[in-house]
Design a protein around this motif. Structure first.
Motif, PDB file in Angstrom:
ATOM      1  N   LYS A 446      14.477 -11.205  44.709  1.00  0.00           N
ATOM      2  CA  LYS A 446      14.798  -9.981  43.966  1.00  0.00           C
ATOM      3  C   LYS A 446      16.118  -9.363  44.426  1.00  0.00           C
ATOM      4  CE  LYS A 446      11.951  -7.183  47.102  1.00  0.00           C
ATOM      5  NZ  LYS A 446      10.771  -6.319  47.213  1.00  0.00           N
ATOM      6  N   ASP A 447      16.542  -9.635  45.671  1.00  0.00           N
ATOM      7  CA  ASP A 447      17.782  -9.053  46.188  1.00  0.00           C
ATOM      8  C   ASP A 447      18.981  -9.989  46.057  1.00  0.00           C
ATOM      9  OD1 ASP A 447      16.547  -6.650  46.949  1.00  0.00           O
ATOM     10  OD2 ASP A 447      15.832  -7.540  48.811  1.00  0.00           O
ATOM     11  N   LEU A 448      18.796 -11.119  45.403  1.00  0.00           N
ATOM     12  CA  LEU A 448      19.891 -12.073  45.245  1.00  0.00           C
ATOM     13  C   LEU A 448      20.818 -11.593  44.136  1.00  0.00           C
ATOM     14  CD1 LEU A 448      20.932 -14.884  46.198  1.00  0.00           C
ATOM     15  CD2 LEU A 448      19.698 -15.848  44.252  1.00  0.00           C
ATOM     16  N   ILE A 449      22.088 -11.354  44.485  1.00  0.00           N
ATOM     17  CA  ILE A 449      23.032 -10.860  43.486  1.00  0.00           C
ATOM     18  C   ILE A 449      23.372 -11.968  42.492  1.00  0.00           C
ATOM     19  CG2 ILE A 449      23.961  -9.164  45.107  1.00  0.00           C
ATOM     20  CD1 ILE A 449      26.433 -10.922  45.412  1.00  0.00           C
ATOM     21  N   VAL A 463      18.880 -20.200  47.644  1.00  0.00           N
ATOM     22  CA  VAL A 463      18.267 -19.621  48.852  1.00  0.00           C
ATOM     23  C   VAL A 463      17.821 -20.729  49.803  1.00  0.00           C
ATOM     24  CG1 VAL A 463      16.357 -18.212  49.716  1.00  0.00           C
ATOM     25  CG2 VAL A 463      17.598 -17.506  47.666  1.00  0.00           C
ATOM     26  N   GLU A 464      17.262 -21.819  49.277  1.00  0.00           N
ATOM     27  CA  GLU A 464      16.848 -22.936  50.132  1.00  0.00           C
ATOM     28  C   GLU A 464      18.032 -23.538  50.872  1.00  0.00           C
ATOM     29  OE1 GLU A 464      14.846 -25.618  47.525  1.00  0.00           O
ATOM     30  OE2 GLU A 464      12.907 -24.614  47.725  1.00  0.00           O
ATOM     31  N   TYR A 474      20.407 -15.932  56.149  1.00  0.00           N
ATOM     32  CA  TYR A 474      20.535 -16.744  54.936  1.00  0.00           C
ATOM     33  C   TYR A 474      20.715 -15.919  53.663  1.00  0.00           C
ATOM     34  CZ  TYR A 474      15.520 -15.873  54.118  1.00  0.00           C
ATOM     35  OH  TYR A 474      14.297 -15.284  53.898  1.00  0.00           O
ATOM     36  N   MET A 475      20.131 -14.706  53.583  1.00  0.00           N
ATOM     37  CA  MET A 475      20.278 -13.930  52.353  1.00  0.00           C
ATOM     38  C   MET A 475      21.693 -13.378  52.206  1.00  0.00           C
ATOM     39  SD  MET A 475      17.865 -14.110  50.213  1.00  0.00           S
ATOM     40  CE  MET A 475      18.511 -12.880  49.077  1.00  0.00           C
ATOM     41  N   VAL A 476      22.310 -13.010  53.324  1.00  0.00           N
ATOM     42  CA  VAL A 476      23.716 -12.560  53.283  1.00  0.00           C
ATOM     43  C   VAL A 476      24.595 -13.697  52.778  1.00  0.00           C
ATOM     44  CG1 VAL A 476      25.690 -11.810  54.667  1.00  0.00           C
ATOM     45  CG2 VAL A 476      23.425 -10.845  55.099  1.00  0.00           C
ATOM     46  N   ASN A 632      23.946  -7.277  38.467  1.00  0.00           N
ATOM     47  CA  ASN A 632      23.484  -8.428  37.685  1.00  0.00           C
ATOM     48  C   ASN A 632      22.364  -9.178  38.393  1.00  0.00           C
ATOM     49  OD1 ASN A 632      25.312  -9.119  35.131  1.00  0.00           O
ATOM     50  ND2 ASN A 632      26.623  -8.200  36.695  1.00  0.00           N
ATOM     51  N   LYS A 633      21.506  -8.431  39.071  1.00  0.00           N
ATOM     52  CA  LYS A 633      20.341  -9.058  39.704  1.00  0.00           C
ATOM     53  C   LYS A 633      19.337  -9.465  38.628  1.00  0.00           C
ATOM     54  CE  LYS A 633      20.611  -6.743  44.203  1.00  0.00           C
ATOM     55  NZ  LYS A 633      19.917  -5.863  45.163  1.00  0.00           N
TER      56      LYS A 633
END
Length: 823
Positions: A446-449, A463-464, A474-476, A632-633
């Motif tokens: 949900k937080d992936l831009i 993400v993987e 990894y999310m940054v 644009n999430k």
């Protein structure tokens, strides 16, 4: 011009290598030396589909004698022919490939993660991945299960008895056989955490320990039939191995008193005997004394001989035609093998009278008609002098095997299980608070831009990749990567995005040299799906694994790696060399690259127009793609949501339409004013009847809208998901006012299913149709973009409507179901 004669099989078997040559007389002519240089003899294969004859790619050969191996794809064409030319002389041979008589797995190849064959003696590491490919014949579309084993058997063979405890993956990996006859899976060794312990638990006879390497092999088995094949061994380094110290004197090896060395069981020669009924299959007596055994799965209720009207038979004579009625429970579409046996009680044996595999058409009552009771059947069971009495039973074997677990009660009020403290790596300390999760994708990504611009599969893979390369943050890094791909593709995330000023192509604008270093080409990358191309994105970033870079340096890994880690004042590119170090080995390259990157300098929002591009200007220019990405999430999360998945299943007892989307990898040629795309979004339409059989196919359709690729917007590309076909009036006819838009033929009408929560429902769109139009009067007929619908050729629209008219006549009670649009 002479006519050449081709010799060779006109009915080649799929998967076999077939030889073709010129007839002897033609060979003699081609072998003489009247001309120099000798005239080339060239071969090719031509196929006929719904659009006519065309030449195939990759089948051009030269020589007097050549070979072809036909795949399952060749069975799909209306006709095929082999054509040979020698100068002006020409010959052709019409062929009709046929299925392999018996499904087989020929061999298994083991490859490294780059799809390169493992060389003899190659040592893998437990952090590597292993690709297993099974080469099959007669198995197109079948599932193959793969199992990885550690080998403790002596010699080259694999002894299943010795290795029975050495299974590495408890759940087999499953691959599907493609039209080339190949099924493929990937074993990711790091995920098998117990592999080393399993491998070290037992050693081969005569060995003191496992040594510096463990030997592994893979078995492949066709699901629903016992067709098994094993691969050669591959060596993987043993991380626990401690080399032995050299011994001064060699002594006799003895086994410790508490453990005997494993001994391979003696192999007894087994002579082929008469066929026997399976031990655990259901059997139904047709005479009073014959064998009876219920179905252990409870799916096959009964089987009995009947006459043509379905009435039970009390007796029959040689020459009669009988039927078998099979009563089942929820087995529509399943495959079974039906056998008739005659039972001999005096010899405790059985004679096989009849055997036939069938697909069950209905859930309950199924019939096999037209079984002729031949004299050969009678005399076969008489060979031991059994007299006139016969005892028959029918055996029905499941070919699609499924296993169901026992049912256990689960209650929210039950007391949680207590786990005592122990040495296990898994300890449950407290009861976790229950959370209602509608979609795993929504919770994790949900937080992936920029995730609103891509599919759930794309989000998941990004993400993987970042979890593997940069596990600490990894999310940054995933957001950095998404921002970079948005910038590089102009926010389209198109795998074929092309820079007109260079060879740069794809998600991160791979240059031709870069693509070559990664083992591919820019043209190959452009033809991939976006998800597939992410594999090469990961390869490109592999050399900065576990390195923590700020966003601008991460982007410079794509743009100009030599400037990573420099100060903000560092000059990355220069128009005339100002600000650069002439001793820099990249001096000329920095000047040459200024032109395509001059926007960082000339745009007043982040540049000052001084002829130089600094790292600070790049940082300022690309930062907006982090901020814009937050707007644009993702809004639609349907990849793992049960409700959405359920809607993607056709409705039972109705006719349904499934549209499978594919990207061509080529530029769109729509002869229209809307922007040209580098990757055309097309599809294939299949219509299924109420028995889930394909009854009508449209091989080409266009799923592009005039408003672009954002499927949540009205008049843009068609969203994925399920739609309900209008039940009362599935097709609307065109009027004089809309004939140009929709074409002269009726159009199929359907709407998103409210409450399904899939992409179609969440888009809020409506009035999506399958129609023709904008073709009459045009010299070149192409599929042009619509205002959010699906365009097909006018001829296909006419044939589609005519199919429905005929179907309605023969099956008036069958209602329309869904239109499903999927990848």
């Amino acid at each position: 011009m002479a006519k050449l004669t081709i010799t060779g099989s006109t009915k080649p078997v799929v998967g076999n290598v077939e030889a073709y040559s010129l007839a002897v007389f033609d060979n003699l002519i081609s072998s003489n030396s009247f001309s120099f240089p000798p005239v080339k003899i060239q071969w090719n294969i031509h196929v006929q589909d719904r659009k006519g004859w065309r030449t195939t790619h990759g089948n051009k050969k030269e020589g007097e004698q050549i070979t072809y191996k036909f795949t399952h794809k060749s069975l799909q064409y209306k006709a095929l022919k082999i054509e040979v030319t020698r100068g002006k002389d020409k010959g052709e041979l019409y062929i009709k490939p046929k299925h392999a008589e018996e499904p087989k797995i020929l061999r298994i190849d083991l490859l490294d993660i780059n799809s390169q064959r493992l060389k003899k003696g190659k040592l893998l590491h437990y952090t590597d991945a292993l690709i297993a490919k099974a080469y099959c014949v007669g198995m197109f579309g079948h599932k193959v299960s793969f199992t990885l084993w550690e080998d403790d058997a002596i010699g080259k063979g694999h002894d299943p008895v010795i290795n029975m405890m050495n299974r590495i993956n408890p759940v087999p990996l499953v691959g599907e056989v493609d039209h080339e006859g190949i099924a493929k899976v990937i074993f990711r060794l790091p995920s098998y955490t117990m592999a080393v312990q399993i491998a070290n638990a037992q050693v081969a006879e005569g060995d003191k320990n496992e040594g510096k390497a463990h030997e592994y092999y893979v078995t492949a088995e066709m699901i629903s039939k016992h067709i098994l094949k094993a691969s050669p061994n591959v060596n993987i380094a043993n991380p626990t191995h401690i080399p032995e110290l050299p011994e001064k004197q060699k002594s006799k090896e003895t086994s410790p008193p508490h453990r005997k060395s494993p001994v391979a069981p003696e192999k007894k020669e087994v002579k082929p005997g008469k066929p026997k009924p399976k031990e655990d299959t259901p059997k139904f007596p047709q005479t009073p004394a014959a064998k009876k055994q219920a179905d252990p799965e409870g799916k096959i209720i009964s089987a009995a001989f009947t006459d043509a009207a379905g009435k039970p038979l009390k007796n029959a004579k040689t020459g009669d035609a009988v039927s078998i009625k099979i009563v089942t429970q929820s087995m529509k579409g399943k495959n079974v093998m039906v056998r008739i046996w005659e039972e001999d009680f005096s010899l405790y044996s059985n004679d096989l009278m009849y055997e036939k595999p069938i697909t069950l058409t209905y859930d309950t009552n199924n019939f096999i008609n037209g079984i002729i009771l031949t004299k050969a059947m009678y005399t076969k069971s008489y060979e031991w002098g059994e007299g006139n009495e016969r005892e028959y039973f029918i055996e029905v074997e499941h070919l699609n095997t499924s296993v169901t677990s026992q049912v256990i009660p689960v209650s929210a009020g039950a007391e949680p299980m207590k786990v005592e403290a122990n040495d296990s790596v898994v300890v449950i300390n407290e009861k976790k608070e229950e959370k209602k999760i509608n979609c795993i994708c929504q919770e994790q990504y949900k937080d992936l831009i920029w995730s609103g611009k891509v599919s759930c599969d794309f989000r998941k893979k990004v993400v993987e990749i970042c979890k593997d390369l940069w596990p600490k943050n990894y999310m940054v890094m995933a957001n950095n990567l998404m921002a970079c791909m948005a910038w590089e593709t102009g926010e389209s995330f198109s795998p074929s995005a092309k820079n007109p000023k260079s060879t740069a192509t794809g998600l991160i604008q791979f240059m031709a040299d870069t693509a070559k270093d990664l083992g591919t080409t820019t043209s190959a990358l452009a033809k991939m799906t976006a998800v597939k191309q992410l594999d090469y994105v990961k390869k490109y970033f592999e050399n900065i694994r576990n390195k923590d870079y700020e966003f601008v340096d991460f982007y410079l890994r794509i743009l100009f790696p030599a400037s990573m880690g420099k100060s903000d004042e560092h000059v990355v590119f220069s128009r005339d060399g100002e600000g650069l170090n002439k001793g820099d080995r990249n001096y000329k390259e920095r000047i040459n690259a200024y032109g395509v990157n001059s926007g960082f300098d000339t745009n007043p929002k982040y540049g000052n127009g001084d002829g130089m591009v600094t790292k600070a200007e790049i940082k300022k220019g690309i930062q907006k793609y982090i901020e814009k990405g937050k707007l644009n999430k993702g809004k639609f999360f349907d990849c793992q949501k049960g409700n959405a998945v359920a809607t993607l299943l056709p409705e039972k007892g109705t006719w349904n339409v499934i549209i499978t989307e594919h990207y061509t990898g080529n530029k769109c040629t729509h002869l229209e004013r809307t922007p040209i795309r580098n990757n055309c979004r097309r599809g294939k339409i299949e219509v299924f009847d109420d028995n889930s059989k394909v009854v009508f196919t449209i091989v080409d359709c266009l799923l592009e809208g005039i408003k672009g690729e954002d499927r949540s917007e009205t008049s843009a590309d068609v969203p994925y998901g399920a739609y309900k076909i209008n039940e009362s009036t599935p097709f609307y006819s065109s009027t004089a006012a809309n004939k140009i838009t929709y074409g002269p033929n009726p159009r199929l009408v359907f709407e998103p299913i409210k409450g399904s929560k899939d992409e179609a429902d969440n888009s809020g769109r409506s009035s999506i149709r399958i129609h023709g139009g904008r073709q009459e009067g045009y010299p070149v007929k192409t599929l042009k973009r619509t205002e959010g619908c699906i365009r097909i050729y006018d001829k296909d629209a006419k044939d589609f409507y005519n199919w429905w008219i005929e179907f309605k006549k023969t099956d008036p009670g069958v209602k329309p179901g869904k239109v499903i649009i999927k990848k």
